[in-house]
Motif scaffolding. Structure first.
Motif, PDB file in Angstrom:
ATOM      1  N   GLU A 143      23.537  35.466  46.707  1.00 25.91           N
ATOM      2  CA  GLU A 143      23.115  36.593  45.870  1.00 25.91           C
ATOM      3  C   GLU A 143      21.902  37.296  46.462  1.00 25.91           C
ATOM      4  OE1 GLU A 143      22.177  35.991  41.606  1.00 25.91           O
ATOM      5  OE2 GLU A 143      24.170  35.084  41.502  1.00 25.91           O
ATOM      6  N   LYS A 144      20.927  36.473  46.901  1.00 24.48           N
ATOM      7  CA  LYS A 144      19.697  37.026  47.479  1.00 24.48           C
ATOM      8  C   LYS A 144      20.009  37.812  48.748  1.00 24.48           C
ATOM      9  CE  LYS A 144      16.081  33.981  45.696  1.00 24.48           C
ATOM     10  NZ  LYS A 144      15.282  32.784  45.964  1.00 24.48           N
ATOM     11  N   GLU A 145      20.880  37.254  49.573  1.00 24.10           N
ATOM     12  CA  GLU A 145      21.269  37.930  50.825  1.00 24.10           C
ATOM     13  C   GLU A 145      21.970  39.252  50.529  1.00 24.10           C
ATOM     14  OE1 GLU A 145      20.360  37.106  53.939  1.00 24.10           O
ATOM     15  OE2 GLU A 145      19.213  35.528  52.948  1.00 24.10           O
ATOM     16  N   ALA A 146      22.870  39.225  49.521  1.00 21.00           N
ATOM     17  CA  ALA A 146      23.602  40.446  49.148  1.00 21.00           C
ATOM     18  C   ALA A 146      22.646  41.521  48.642  1.00 21.00           C
ATOM     19  CB  ALA A 146      24.656  40.122  48.097  1.00 21.00           C
ATOM     20  N   LYS A 147      21.626  41.088  47.864  1.00 27.57           N
ATOM     21  CA  LYS A 147      20.659  42.035  47.303  1.00 27.57           C
ATOM     22  C   LYS A 147      19.901  42.768  48.405  1.00 27.57           C
ATOM     23  CE  LYS A 147      19.261  40.928  42.602  1.00 27.57           C
ATOM     24  NZ  LYS A 147      18.333  40.172  41.771  1.00 27.57           N
ATOM     25  N   MET A 166      17.711  50.651  42.815  1.00 30.35           N
ATOM     26  CA  MET A 166      17.553  51.879  42.034  1.00 30.35           C
ATOM     27  C   MET A 166      16.457  51.699  40.979  1.00 30.35           C
ATOM     28  SD  MET A 166      20.371  53.896  39.746  1.00 30.35           S
ATOM     29  CE  MET A 166      21.618  53.831  41.021  1.00 30.35           C
ATOM     30  N   ILE A 167      15.514  52.632  40.955  1.00 27.58           N
ATOM     31  CA  ILE A 167      14.386  52.543  40.019  1.00 27.58           C
ATOM     32  C   ILE A 167      14.378  53.786  39.141  1.00 27.58           C
ATOM     33  CG2 ILE A 167      11.874  52.457  39.827  1.00 27.58           C
ATOM     34  CD1 ILE A 167      12.016  51.209  42.757  1.00 27.58           C
ATOM     35  N   ASN A 168      14.309  53.573  37.807  1.00 33.82           N
ATOM     36  CA  ASN A 168      14.227  54.723  36.910  1.00 33.82           C
ATOM     37  C   ASN A 168      13.244  54.502  35.768  1.00 33.82           C
ATOM     38  OD1 ASN A 168      15.672  52.924  35.359  1.00 33.82           O
ATOM     39  ND2 ASN A 168      17.645  53.878  35.857  1.00 33.82           N
ATOM     40  N   ARG A 169      12.370  53.490  35.929  1.00 34.32           N
ATOM     41  CA  ARG A 169      11.329  53.325  34.904  1.00 34.32           C
ATOM     42  C   ARG A 169       9.965  53.139  35.554  1.00 34.32           C
ATOM     43  NH1 ARG A 169      12.280  47.294  32.360  1.00 34.32           N
ATOM     44  NH2 ARG A 169      13.681  46.522  33.952  1.00 34.32           N
ATOM     45  N   LEU A 170       8.937  53.409  34.776  1.00 29.87           N
ATOM     46  CA  LEU A 170       7.560  53.334  35.267  1.00 29.87           C
ATOM     47  C   LEU A 170       7.177  51.892  35.597  1.00 29.87           C
ATOM     48  CD1 LEU A 170       4.903  54.902  35.745  1.00 29.87           C
ATOM     49  CD2 LEU A 170       4.389  54.618  33.326  1.00 29.87           C
ATOM     50  N   LYS A 171       7.469  50.976  34.661  1.00 31.40           N
ATOM     51  CA  LYS A 171       7.106  49.563  34.846  1.00 31.40           C
ATOM     52  C   LYS A 171       8.273  48.834  35.531  1.00 31.40           C
ATOM     53  CE  LYS A 171       5.611  49.445  30.399  1.00 31.40           C
ATOM     54  NZ  LYS A 171       5.057  49.005  29.140  1.00 31.40           N
ATOM     55  N   TYR A 172       8.419  49.041  36.842  1.00 33.10           N
ATOM     56  CA  TYR A 172       9.570  48.466  37.544  1.00 33.10           C
ATOM     57  C   TYR A 172       9.229  47.218  38.358  1.00 33.10           C
ATOM     58  CZ  TYR A 172       8.052  50.409  42.046  1.00 33.10           C
ATOM     59  OH  TYR A 172       7.362  50.690  43.191  1.00 33.10           O
ATOM     60  N   LYS A 173       7.923  46.860  38.394  1.00 35.43           N
ATOM     61  CA  LYS A 173       7.523  45.661  39.138  1.00 35.43           C
ATOM     62  C   LYS A 173       6.305  45.055  38.457  1.00 35.43           C
ATOM     63  CE  LYS A 173       4.474  48.158  42.332  1.00 35.43           C
ATOM     64  NZ  LYS A 173       4.127  48.468  43.726  1.00 35.43           N
ATOM     65  N   SER A 174       6.087  43.786  38.713  1.00 33.69           N
ATOM     66  CA  SER A 174       4.873  43.127  38.230  1.00 33.69           C
ATOM     67  C   SER A 174       4.542  41.992  39.185  1.00 33.69           C
ATOM     68  CB  SER A 174       5.046  42.597  36.805  1.00 33.69           C
ATOM     69  OG  SER A 174       6.091  41.671  36.751  1.00 33.69           O
ATOM     70  N   ASP A 175       3.262  41.651  39.230  1.00 30.17           N
ATOM     71  CA  ASP A 175       2.846  40.628  40.192  1.00 30.17           C
ATOM     72  C   ASP A 175       3.526  39.289  39.908  1.00 30.17           C
ATOM     73  OD1 ASP A 175       1.031  40.021  42.474  1.00 30.17           O
ATOM     74  OD2 ASP A 175       0.334  38.499  41.072  1.00 30.17           O
ATOM     75  N   ALA A 176       3.739  38.986  38.632  1.00 33.35           N
ATOM     76  CA  ALA A 176       4.337  37.693  38.268  1.00 33.35           C
ATOM     77  C   ALA A 176       5.817  37.633  38.601  1.00 33.35           C
ATOM     78  CB  ALA A 176       4.125  37.426  36.784  1.00 33.35           C
ATOM     79  N   GLY A 231       7.687  40.132  40.422  1.00 34.34           N
ATOM     80  CA  GLY A 231       8.171  40.917  41.553  1.00 34.34           C
ATOM     81  C   GLY A 231       8.884  42.155  41.042  1.00 34.34           C
ATOM     82  N   PHE A 232       9.925  42.620  41.777  1.00 35.26           N
ATOM     83  CA  PHE A 232      10.703  43.776  41.301  1.00 35.26           C
ATOM     84  C   PHE A 232      11.542  43.341  40.116  1.00 35.26           C
ATOM     85  CE2 PHE A 232      10.461  45.408  45.862  1.00 35.26           C
ATOM     86  CZ  PHE A 232       9.420  46.268  45.557  1.00 35.26           C
ATOM     87  N   HIS A 233      11.498  44.111  39.039  1.00 37.17           N
ATOM     88  CA  HIS A 233      12.202  43.746  37.820  1.00 37.17           C
ATOM     89  C   HIS A 233      13.708  43.965  37.963  1.00 37.17           C
ATOM     90  CE1 HIS A 233       8.384  44.381  35.144  1.00 37.17           C
ATOM     91  NE2 HIS A 233       8.207  43.507  36.120  1.00 37.17           N
ATOM     92  N   ASP A 234      14.481  43.075  37.381  1.00 37.36           N
ATOM     93  CA  ASP A 234      15.931  43.260  37.331  1.00 37.36           C
ATOM     94  C   ASP A 234      16.281  43.933  36.003  1.00 37.36           C
ATOM     95  OD1 ASP A 234      15.684  41.235  35.446  1.00 37.36           O
ATOM     96  OD2 ASP A 234      16.179  39.659  36.896  1.00 37.36           O
ATOM     97  N   ASP A 235      17.555  43.913  35.639  1.00 32.59           N
ATOM     98  CA  ASP A 235      17.984  44.585  34.408  1.00 32.59           C
ATOM     99  C   ASP A 235      17.966  43.663  33.195  1.00 32.59           C
ATOM    100  OD1 ASP A 235      18.387  47.033  35.610  1.00 32.59           O
ATOM    101  OD2 ASP A 235      20.393  46.477  36.307  1.00 32.59           O
ATOM    102  N   THR A 236      17.369  42.491  33.336  1.00 30.56           N
ATOM    103  CA  THR A 236      17.360  41.565  32.198  1.00 30.56           C
ATOM    104  C   THR A 236      16.221  41.891  31.230  1.00 30.56           C
ATOM    105  OG1 THR A 236      15.933  39.942  33.291  1.00 30.56           O
ATOM    106  CG2 THR A 236      18.321  39.695  33.601  1.00 30.56           C
ATOM    107  N   ARG A 237      16.444  41.503  29.970  1.00 34.34           N
ATOM    108  CA  ARG A 237      15.416  41.574  28.939  1.00 34.34           C
ATOM    109  C   ARG A 237      15.370  40.214  28.258  1.00 34.34           C
ATOM    110  NH1 ARG A 237      11.766  45.683  29.028  1.00 34.34           N
ATOM    111  NH2 ARG A 237      12.694  47.743  28.894  1.00 34.34           N
ATOM    112  N   SER A 238      14.189  39.820  27.841  1.00 31.15           N
ATOM    113  CA  SER A 238      14.012  38.513  27.212  1.00 31.15           C
ATOM    114  C   SER A 238      14.478  38.568  25.751  1.00 31.15           C
ATOM    115  CB  SER A 238      12.534  38.127  27.290  1.00 31.15           C
ATOM    116  OG  SER A 238      12.323  36.890  26.682  1.00 31.15           O
ATOM    117  N   GLN A 239      15.490  37.770  25.429  1.00 33.95           N
ATOM    118  CA  GLN A 239      16.056  37.751  24.076  1.00 33.95           C
ATOM    119  C   GLN A 239      15.858  36.379  23.432  1.00 33.95           C
ATOM    120  OE1 GLN A 239      16.923  40.568  22.993  1.00 33.95           O
ATOM    121  NE2 GLN A 239      17.517  41.771  24.786  1.00 33.95           N
TER     122      GLN A 239
END
Length: 666
Positions: free
Chosen positions: A149-153, A159-169, A171-179
């Motif tokens: 998966e990592k190699e494929a990525k 693709m980035i379409n939001r302001l908060k797209y990365k964080s130090d903790a 890294g680059f954010h994926d499409d998941t949300r904490s539920q």
């Protein structure tokens, strides 16, 4: 002659770090997490159990992975915990009368932060989910699949379409949300509680197990805000009640045992990022909110900086058994303390002793506490605080380390600034100190800037002292621990009063301690402390060597590259890039690079998204182009936390490079 040897860089591998003390439901024992570094240069966390009568400690896990967040069911029969033994963090179940742990979840992105319902029938937890994920059809990828998966990525555009797209903790954010998800123990059935384009954080479950308390930002413009609201969710009626008004940030929310109130921490950005944390009380029936701490002028929580704390611990608020009092940690004058408040806001000290309380647990059966305590000469252990105020040691995991190695006790300084602020500071004498001898001295400057140095164990400082340096460290204006006016005083004035504070501290230390060699002064700091190191060498040649760590050199680019730049720049300096670029350039250390004569070592993690590596690159290229004495060390796969929780080998390399630089030039 010294009967103990000097600290060495590799001694960091010997440290045992304790965290997360939890009393068992009957109050007769407690559990905790023990983190060590094993031979493969990786962190390992085990879950420990200690009977308070026999004082015997038993490990409950043995698997070389990260085991944490152990939570015992209220009936005491079972325990749930989080473990990385299968790959991602997942939930596992243990029976307290023995037997092997059983895996409960196989979520694709892991499952975290378990919490029992009060009837011991359900476990609530959070899991990162993509929008259309089915919780009943979750499988954890194997290590081979994860690698693919990592190699494929790496071969796909991001693709980035939001302001908060990365964080130090993260890294680059994926499409998941904490539920938030509920697991019923008897039949292993799962129920998804929350769903939507927001990160939900479970805070607590009501005493009757019918209501969940969670935080989330559900506003339309959430991507542009840092607000975090508090919600009640009724399990049977599915009714959601918003308790806050979208103007603040709330966390650590807890129901009172009688179910009538909620205590929580938070603030409403009165002083942006320099706002003191407040203690709020919500009445469940009336939904009224009151601030218990409005006239305290003290930071609630633990703002102490150290470089060896691993794992989370309780800082409050914690209710007493009859819902009349709330316990919590406060940050005060270079130490942290345990305090209590009545529901009417009357505050009292429970324990203070000029040290670092990094966590606690409350025992409702005997009204006693377990305190996690660290000091400059103790990496941290657990102690039982009896109701008469006496302490009884419970753990001694660093006994061998402390028997063998000499650590230095700090000597306190009180520094009066030219504009009448009082600045607290400390000096460590070097190992095997000889009266009458002059020693090179290093000024350490903390990050934040809204944080605090103090009476805590700090490996880096002890190592510098072990290698023959005097170490001076202070809490200049902008630091926590001295009230709202003090912590706010550096905003809009970086490189002004804060710079004068640390330089006055150097003068005071020289005046007080004749063993400081004024011709051999060095300076170092990380993050904001890296900014200040860069600023200092651009404004004085007083220091003969400097090491700048994960630093800021250019506020113009910081605005756009840091994960916090888009709000931090305005919060701390009053302007954003397009408002007044000239002002941002005025207090960018890069502007003064031509003035730098001090040999400068730049240390930076390549995956630092808080103070991105381009900040170090700009400074290095500029100084190198000017033919200055400069060196740049890049740490691969290291983020902003390198010095505290980074790869152990890299942490040691970083310390060795720092020592090499100071040894060469001082």
């Amino acid at each position: 002659m010294h009967d103990k040897r000097a600290l060495q860089t590799e001694d960091i591998l010997q440290l045992n770090v304790v965290s997360d003390p939890q009393f068992t439901p009957d109050g007769q024992a407690f559990t905790y997490t023990l983190t060590t570094i094993h031979e493969q240069n990786e962190y390992e966390s085990q879950l420990m159990y200690q009977n308070l009568k026999e004082k015997q400690t038993t490990p409950w896990t043995f698997h070389s992975s990260k085991n944490s967040k152990l939570r015992l069911s209220p009936d005491g029969k079972r325990a749930v915990f989080q473990s990385t033994r299968s790959g991602r963090p997942q939930l596992w179940l243990l029976h307290t009368d023995g037997g092997e742990a059983k895996q409960l979840t196989t979520f694709r992105y892991g499952a975290m932060d378990p919490m029992w319902s009060k009837d011991s029938q359900h476990i609530f937890f959070t899991a990162p989910l993509e929008h259309d994920d089915d919780i009943h059809n979750q499988t954890e990828p194997s290590k081979e699949e994860e690698k693919k998966e990592k190699e494929a990525k790496k071969k796909q555009p991001f693709m980035i379409n939001r302001l908060k797209y990365k964080s130090d903790a993260r890294g680059f954010h994926d499409d998941t949300r904490s539920q938030i998800i509920r697991l019923t123990i008897d039949n292993s059935s799962l129920l998804q509680i929350t769903d939507g384009d927001a990160d939900y954080r479970l805070q607590d479950i009501s005493p009757d197990s019918t209501t969940l308390l969670y935080t989330a930002n559900l506003n339309d413009h959430a991507d542009y805000e840092l607000n975090n609201d508090l919600y009640c969710f009724q399990m049977f009626t599915k009714e959601t009640t918003k308790l806050t008004d979208g103007k603040g940030i709330y966390h650590n929310a807890r129901f009172s045992p009688d179910g009538s109130k909620i205590a929580c921490f938070g603030h409403e950005f009165a002083y942006k990022g320099a706002s003191l944390t407040e203690l709020y009380l919500f009445d469940i029936k009336t939904k009224e909110k009151s601030c218990l701490s409005s006239d305290w002028d003290i930071e609630i929580g633990d703002a102490m900086i150290g470089d060896t704390r691993l794992g989370e611990s309780e800082i409050g608020p914690v209710w007493n058994e009859d819902s009349s009092k709330i316990f919590f940690i406060v940050t005060n004058q270079g130490a942290t303390e345990l305090h209590a408040a009545s529901i009417y806001g009357k505050k009292e000290e429970i324990y203070k002793d000029n040290n670092h309380i990094f966590g606690f647990a409350y025992n409702k059966h005997c009204q006693c506490f377990i305190l996690g305590i660290s000091s400059p000469t103790n990496p941290g252990e657990f102690y039982l605080l009896h109701d008469n105020g006496s302490l009884e040691a419970l753990t001694d995991h660093n006994c061998a380390f402390l028997k063998e190695i000499a650590l230095q006790e700090p000597e306190e300084l009180s520094i009066q600034t030219e504009d009448n602020w009082q600045v607290q500071g400390w000096v460590l004498r070097p190992y095997a100190f000889i009266e009458g001898k002059k020693y090179p001295t290093i000024l350490e400057i903390h990050g934040g800037p809204h944080a605090m140095y103090g009476q805590a164990f700090f490996f880096e400082m002890q190592l510098l002292a072990a290698k023959g340096y005097v170490v001076l460290y202070t809490n200049p204006r902008g630091s926590h621990g001295y009230g709202q006016s003090f912590v706010n005083a550096c905003r809009g004035d970086y490189g002004g009063g804060d710079y004068r504070d640390v330089m006055t501290a150097v003068d005071d230390a020289i005046e007080k301690f004749s063993f400081i060699d004024t011709e051999r002064l060095g300076v170092t700091g990380g993050s904001y402390g890296g900014f200040m190191t860069n600023w200092i060498v651009g404004h004085t040649n007083r220091f003969k060597a400097a090491v700048t760590q994960r630093s800021i050199s250019n506020w113009l680019s910081f605005y756009g590259v840091s994960d916090i730049g888009f709000f931090f720049t305005e919060w701390e300096h009053g302007v954003n890039l397009l408002d007044d670029p000239t002002k941002l350039w005025e207090f960018s250390p890069l502007k003064y690079a031509a003035n730098i004569e001090t040999p400068l070592l730049i240390l930076h993690g390549e995956l630092d998204y808080r103070c991105p590596i381009e900040q170090g690159e700009q400074l290095f290229i500029t100084l190198k182009h000017l033919k200055k004495e400069v060196e740049f060390i890049r740490f691969p796969n290291a983020n902003h936390e390198l010095s505290r929780s980074g790869d152990p080998n890299m942490r040691m390399e970083r310390l060795q490079h720092m020592l090499r630089w100071f040894d060469t030039y001082l």
